[in-house]
Write a protein that holds these residues in place. Structure first.
Motif, PDB file in Angstrom:
ATOM      1  N   ILE A 135       2.140  -3.632  15.724  1.00  0.00           N
ATOM      2  CA  ILE A 135       3.133  -4.709  15.670  1.00  0.00           C
ATOM      3  C   ILE A 135       2.641  -5.860  14.803  1.00  0.00           C
ATOM      4  O   ILE A 135       3.400  -6.442  14.005  1.00  0.00           O
ATOM      5  CB  ILE A 135       3.459  -5.193  17.093  1.00  0.00           C
ATOM      6  CG1 ILE A 135       4.204  -4.089  17.844  1.00  0.00           C
ATOM      7  CG2 ILE A 135       4.303  -6.466  17.051  1.00  0.00           C
ATOM      8  CD1 ILE A 135       4.413  -4.374  19.309  1.00  0.00           C
ATOM      9  N   LYS A 136       1.341  -6.188  14.935  1.00  0.00           N
ATOM     10  CA  LYS A 136       0.788  -7.280  14.121  1.00  0.00           C
ATOM     11  C   LYS A 136       0.865  -6.961  12.630  1.00  0.00           C
ATOM     12  O   LYS A 136       1.089  -7.848  11.807  1.00  0.00           O
ATOM     13  CB  LYS A 136      -0.664  -7.540  14.526  1.00  0.00           C
ATOM     14  CG  LYS A 136      -0.804  -8.305  15.837  1.00  0.00           C
ATOM     15  CD  LYS A 136      -2.278  -8.591  16.130  1.00  0.00           C
ATOM     16  CE  LYS A 136      -2.415  -9.408  17.390  1.00  0.00           C
ATOM     17  NZ  LYS A 136      -3.851  -9.713  17.707  1.00  0.00           N
ATOM     18  N   GLU A 137       0.673  -5.683  12.289  1.00  0.00           N
ATOM     19  CA  GLU A 137       0.736  -5.284  10.884  1.00  0.00           C
ATOM     20  C   GLU A 137       2.163  -5.365  10.339  1.00  0.00           C
ATOM     21  O   GLU A 137       2.374  -5.672   9.160  1.00  0.00           O
ATOM     22  CB  GLU A 137       0.207  -3.854  10.720  1.00  0.00           C
ATOM     23  CG  GLU A 137      -1.273  -3.682  10.978  1.00  0.00           C
ATOM     24  CD  GLU A 137      -2.128  -4.299   9.881  1.00  0.00           C
ATOM     25  OE1 GLU A 137      -1.604  -4.548   8.767  1.00  0.00           O
ATOM     26  OE2 GLU A 137      -3.322  -4.539  10.137  1.00  0.00           O
ATOM     27  N   ILE A 185       1.681  -1.217   4.064  1.00  0.00           N
ATOM     28  CA  ILE A 185       1.161  -1.417   5.425  1.00  0.00           C
ATOM     29  C   ILE A 185       1.052  -0.084   6.156  1.00  0.00           C
ATOM     30  O   ILE A 185       0.051   0.204   6.836  1.00  0.00           O
ATOM     31  CB  ILE A 185       2.071  -2.397   6.194  1.00  0.00           C
ATOM     32  CG1 ILE A 185       1.926  -3.801   5.613  1.00  0.00           C
ATOM     33  CG2 ILE A 185       1.718  -2.401   7.679  1.00  0.00           C
ATOM     34  CD1 ILE A 185       2.922  -4.803   6.174  1.00  0.00           C
ATOM     35  N   LEU A 186       2.092   0.755   6.017  1.00  0.00           N
ATOM     36  CA  LEU A 186       2.060   2.065   6.672  1.00  0.00           C
ATOM     37  C   LEU A 186       0.906   2.924   6.146  1.00  0.00           C
ATOM     38  O   LEU A 186       0.244   3.632   6.929  1.00  0.00           O
ATOM     39  CB  LEU A 186       3.394   2.785   6.454  1.00  0.00           C
ATOM     40  CG  LEU A 186       4.607   2.191   7.180  1.00  0.00           C
ATOM     41  CD1 LEU A 186       5.870   2.965   6.807  1.00  0.00           C
ATOM     42  CD2 LEU A 186       4.402   2.212   8.688  1.00  0.00           C
ATOM     43  N   GLU A 187       0.653   2.876   4.853  1.00  0.00           N
ATOM     44  CA  GLU A 187      -0.448   3.666   4.277  1.00  0.00           C
ATOM     45  C   GLU A 187      -1.797   3.203   4.822  1.00  0.00           C
ATOM     46  O   GLU A 187      -2.697   4.024   5.070  1.00  0.00           O
ATOM     47  CB  GLU A 187      -0.415   3.562   2.752  1.00  0.00           C
ATOM     48  CG  GLU A 187       0.723   4.356   2.123  1.00  0.00           C
ATOM     49  CD  GLU A 187       0.754   4.223   0.614  1.00  0.00           C
ATOM     50  OE1 GLU A 187       0.006   3.351   0.084  1.00  0.00           O
ATOM     51  OE2 GLU A 187       1.509   4.965  -0.033  1.00  0.00           O
ATOM     52  N   LYS A 188      -1.958   1.897   5.019  1.00  0.00           N
ATOM     53  CA  LYS A 188      -3.202   1.391   5.595  1.00  0.00           C
ATOM     54  C   LYS A 188      -3.389   1.879   7.030  1.00  0.00           C
ATOM     55  O   LYS A 188      -4.507   2.042   7.507  1.00  0.00           O
ATOM     56  CB  LYS A 188      -3.227  -0.141   5.575  1.00  0.00           C
ATOM     57  CG  LYS A 188      -3.443  -0.735   4.200  1.00  0.00           C
ATOM     58  CD  LYS A 188      -3.818  -2.202   4.275  1.00  0.00           C
ATOM     59  CE  LYS A 188      -2.780  -3.021   5.006  1.00  0.00           C
ATOM     60  NZ  LYS A 188      -3.128  -4.470   5.058  1.00  0.00           N
ATOM     61  N   MET A 189      -2.292   2.151   7.705  1.00  0.00           N
ATOM     62  CA  MET A 189      -2.352   2.650   9.074  1.00  0.00           C
ATOM     63  C   MET A 189      -2.460   4.167   9.133  1.00  0.00           C
ATOM     64  O   MET A 189      -2.480   4.742  10.220  1.00  0.00           O
ATOM     65  CB  MET A 189      -1.103   2.189   9.845  1.00  0.00           C
ATOM     66  CG  MET A 189      -1.015   0.674   9.977  1.00  0.00           C
ATOM     67  SD  MET A 189       0.594   0.114  10.618  1.00  0.00           S
ATOM     68  CE  MET A 189       0.600   0.913  12.207  1.00  0.00           C
TER      69      MET A 189
END
Length: 210
Positions: free
Chosen positions: A110-112, A148-152
């Protein structure tokens, strides 16, 4: 007459010598026999003492195994209770850690994503009517969200010019008449698929050449 007296003297001497020899032999044999009897009596006494000690030790050995067994049972009971309590504590701790991990993982996600929400709020607050500016703003927000999704660990499943693979693709349509070269090939993607840390979380829905 003189010769007979000499013979008698010699005979007497021989008799005395023989008697002395016999007495000496008897004296030598008597102590040996006494020693033998004493030794036998001493050995017999020692044997009795040894047998008595062995009997005592045997009685002690017969009693000790029971006491040792009871002590071992008590020790095993204590160890079992300790292990059971330790395992119960470990189980509770593992459940709590797992729950905390799920909650913290959701919190991190959520923070991301919150910066993307902020961008949407700013875009909606903007009163511009320039379609090009709105389009560029949407592209910026989209690219930011993808980053952001790729970092996750979330990645898009590529479908362009790809061979159909049931591990990644879900065929929703078959397209005939495209030639042999397009058989088994992905023709179009109607819904993008994604993986999370190389695990498929959603298959790509595609049309396949027939």
């Amino acid at each position: 007459m003189a010769e007979k007296e000499i013979d008698i003297d010699e005979l007497l001497k021989k008799a005395d010598a023989q008697q002395n020899n016999e007495e000496n032999i008897e004296n030598d044999e008597t102590p040996v026999e006494d020693n033998g009897d004493n030794a036998t009596e001493e050995n017999s006494g020692e044997s009795q003492v040894t047998e008595s000690q062995e009997d005592t030790e045997n009685v002690a050995e017969t009693a000790d195994p029971l006491a040792e067994a009871l002590a071992q049972v008590e020790q095993l009971k204590s160890e079992m209770l300790y292990k059971q309590a330790e395992f119960e504590n470990y189980r509770k701790r593992t459940i709590k850690e797992k729950a905390d991990l799920i909650l913290s993982g959701g919190e991190k996600t959520i923070k991301e994503i919150l910066p993307v929400l902020d961008d949407f709020e700013r875009a909606l607050a903007d009163k511009t009517e320039d379609a090009q500016a709105i389009r560029e703003g949407m592209n910026l927000i989209f690219n930011k969200f993808v980053s952001i999704l790729e970092k996750m660990g979330v990645k898009k499943i590529e479908t362009k010019d790809a061979d159909f693979n049931v591990d990644y693709h879900e065929a929703i349509a078959l397209v005939p008449g495209l030639g042999d070269e397009m058989k088994g090939k992905v023709i179009d993607c109607t819904k993008t698929g994604y993986t999370l840390n190389d695990k498929v979380i959603r298959h790509a829905q595609v049309a396949v050449g027939q």
